[in-house]
Write a protein that holds these residues in place. Structure first.
Motif, PDB file in Angstrom:
ATOM      1  N   ALA A  83       0.770  -1.447   0.015  1.00 18.74           N
ATOM      2  CA  ALA A  83      -0.132   0.099   0.017  1.00 18.74           C
ATOM      3  C   ALA A  83       0.908   1.201   0.113  1.00 18.74           C
ATOM      4  CB  ALA A  83      -0.963  -0.055   1.234  1.00 18.74           C
ATOM      5  N   LEU A  84       1.923   1.388   0.850  1.00 17.18           N
ATOM      6  CA  LEU A  84       2.682   2.404   0.936  1.00 17.18           C
ATOM      7  C   LEU A  84       3.635   2.592  -0.383  1.00 17.18           C
ATOM      8  CD1 LEU A  84       4.082   4.350   2.579  1.00 17.18           C
ATOM      9  CD2 LEU A  84       5.694   2.842   3.217  1.00 17.18           C
ATOM     10  N   TRP A  85       3.919   1.657  -1.149  1.00 17.03           N
ATOM     11  CA  TRP A  85       4.555   1.625  -2.381  1.00 17.03           C
ATOM     12  C   TRP A  85       3.610   2.148  -3.412  1.00 17.03           C
ATOM     13  CZ3 TRP A  85       3.689  -2.102  -6.493  1.00 17.03           C
ATOM     14  CH2 TRP A  85       4.773  -2.121  -7.661  1.00 17.03           C
ATOM     15  N   GLY A  90       1.772   6.326  -6.633  1.00 19.05           N
ATOM     16  CA  GLY A  90       0.609   7.169  -7.301  1.00 19.05           C
ATOM     17  C   GLY A  90       0.735   8.840  -7.064  1.00 19.05           C
ATOM     18  N   GLY A  91       1.606   8.822  -5.964  1.00 18.60           N
ATOM     19  CA  GLY A  91       1.883  10.655  -5.726  1.00 18.60           C
ATOM     20  C   GLY A  91       2.721  11.067  -6.751  1.00 18.60           C
ATOM     21  N   LYS A  92       3.668  10.271  -7.424  1.00 24.32           N
ATOM     22  CA  LYS A  92       4.543  10.833  -8.368  1.00 24.32           C
ATOM     23  C   LYS A  92       5.443  11.704  -7.809  1.00 24.32           C
ATOM     24  CE  LYS A  92       1.774   9.555 -12.477  1.00 24.32           C
ATOM     25  NZ  LYS A  92       0.650   9.140 -11.943  1.00 24.32           N
ATOM     26  N   GLY A  93       6.017  11.608  -6.380  1.00 22.24           N
ATOM     27  CA  GLY A  93       6.819  12.567  -5.994  1.00 22.24           C
ATOM     28  C   GLY A  93       6.264  14.094  -5.658  1.00 22.24           C
ATOM     29  N   ALA A  99       2.216  14.431   1.228  1.00 20.76           N
ATOM     30  CA  ALA A  99       2.496  14.796   2.665  1.00 20.76           C
ATOM     31  C   ALA A  99       1.634  14.230   3.640  1.00 20.76           C
ATOM     32  CB  ALA A  99       2.478  16.284   2.749  1.00 20.76           C
ATOM     33  N   LEU A 100       0.338  14.509   3.324  1.00 22.79           N
ATOM     34  CA  LEU A 100      -0.788  13.737   4.305  1.00 22.79           C
ATOM     35  C   LEU A 100      -0.751  12.470   4.596  1.00 22.79           C
ATOM     36  CD1 LEU A 100      -2.639  14.407   6.461  1.00 22.79           C
ATOM     37  CD2 LEU A 100      -4.375  14.236   4.637  1.00 22.79           C
ATOM     38  N   PRO A 101      -0.915  11.598   3.597  1.00 19.01           N
ATOM     39  CA  PRO A 101      -0.683  10.152   3.505  1.00 19.01           C
ATOM     40  C   PRO A 101       0.606   9.686   4.147  1.00 19.01           C
ATOM     41  CG  PRO A 101      -1.466  10.912   1.255  1.00 19.01           C
ATOM     42  CD  PRO A 101      -1.005  12.168   2.104  1.00 19.01           C
ATOM     43  N   LEU A 102       1.488  10.129   3.784  1.00 19.73           N
ATOM     44  CA  LEU A 102       2.832   9.821   4.340  1.00 19.73           C
ATOM     45  C   LEU A 102       2.940  10.013   5.809  1.00 19.73           C
ATOM     46  CD1 LEU A 102       5.410  10.384   1.338  1.00 19.73           C
ATOM     47  CD2 LEU A 102       4.050   8.043   2.044  1.00 19.73           C
ATOM     48  N   ASN A 148      -7.478   8.780  -1.279  1.00 20.53           N
ATOM     49  CA  ASN A 148      -7.228  10.164  -2.094  1.00 20.53           C
ATOM     50  C   ASN A 148      -6.033   9.893  -3.072  1.00 20.53           C
ATOM     51  OD1 ASN A 148      -9.443  11.021  -0.963  1.00 20.53           O
ATOM     52  ND2 ASN A 148      -8.436  12.022   0.794  1.00 20.53           N
ATOM     53  N   VAL A 149      -5.150   9.254  -3.004  1.00 19.64           N
ATOM     54  CA  VAL A 149      -4.104   9.132  -3.762  1.00 19.64           C
ATOM     55  C   VAL A 149      -3.887   7.901  -4.731  1.00 19.64           C
ATOM     56  CG1 VAL A 149      -1.358   8.711  -4.071  1.00 19.64           C
ATOM     57  CG2 VAL A 149      -2.660  10.497  -2.150  1.00 19.64           C
TER      58      VAL A 149
END
Length: 182
Positions: A83-85, A90-93, A99-102, A148-149
Motif C-alpha cells: 500500500a505504501l509503495w 501514485g503520488g509521483k513525488g 505529505a498527509l498520507p505519508l 485519495n492518492v
C-alpha cells in the motif's frame, strides 16, 4: 541504507546484471517493506514480558492462541508495504499530494509500536486502551488519506483495520478483566 547498498552490491557481484533487470518499482516496494518492517525493530520485542507477565493476565474466552498474532501481522505488514509503495508511485513525488498520507502512515507505525511499549513494556493496562484507540484512528486515517492518492492502497490497508479492531476489543477486554474495581 548502507547495509542495503552493500547487500545489493554483493548480490550484483554474484549475479551480474540481476539488479539492472529488476524494474525500478521493485526497489520502491523493497524500500516500503524496509520502512514497514523496520519500524517494528525500533521497539524491543518484550519477549520476557510476553512469556512471563502476559500469560498471567485474565483474557476473554475468544482470545486467540499466541501463534495467531505473528501469523496475522506478517501478511498485514506485507499488505501495508504494498500500500505504501502504491501511494508513493501514485503520488509521483508530489509533496503536496504525499505529505498527509505519508505523515498519517508514519503516525500509524509509531502508534502501533508505542502501544507495545505501553502495554508490554510498561505494563500499563488502562493507558494502553487510549493508545490502542489512537492507533485504530491512525489506521482509519491512513486508509482515508491513501484512498485519495491510490484507492487500491486503501483497500490493502483495510485488513489491518479489521485486525486492529479485533486487537482493540481484546485490549479492552483484558483491561476490563484485570482491573480491580473500587
Amino acid at each position: 541504507m548502507r547495509t542495503i547498498g552493500a547487500a545489493a552490491s554483493a548480490l550484483e557481484r554474484r549475479q551480474p546484471g540481476l539488479l539492472a533487470a529488476l524494474p525500478p518499482a521493485d526497489w520502491g516496494l523493497l524500500a516500503a517493506g524496509a520502512v514497514v518492517f523496520g519500524a517494528g525493530q525500533l521497539v524491543p520485542p518484550y519477549t520476557n514480558s510476553y512469556k512471563s507477565w502476559y500469560p498471567t493476565l485474565r483474557k476473554p474466552d475468544w482470545h486467540p492462541p499466541p501463534w495467531v498474532f505473528p501469523t496475522v501481522w506478517i501478511p498485514l505488514k506485507v499488505l501495508q508495504s504494498a500500500a505504501l509503495w502504491l501511494v508513493w508511485k501514485g503520488g509521483k513525488g508530489d509533496r503536496n499530494k504525499l505529505a498527509l498520507p505519508l505523515a498519517v502512515f508514519g503516525l500509524h507505525l509509531f502508534l502501533g509500536n508505542w502501544w507495545n511499549v505501553v502495554f508490554f513494556g510498561r505494563r500499563e493496562l488502562k493507558p494502553s486502551v487510549k493508545w490502542m484507540g489512537a492507533f485504530w484512528t491512525s489506521v482509519a486515517g491512513t486508509i482515508a488519506s491513501f484512498y485519495n492518492v491510490e484507492p487500491v492502497a486503501a483497500y490493502l490497508m483495510a485488513p489491518t483495520q479489521v485486525w486492529v479492531s479485533i486487537a482493540a476489543l481484546l485490549n479492552y477486554e483484558i483491561v476490563r478483566l484485570n482491573t480491580v474495581r473500587d
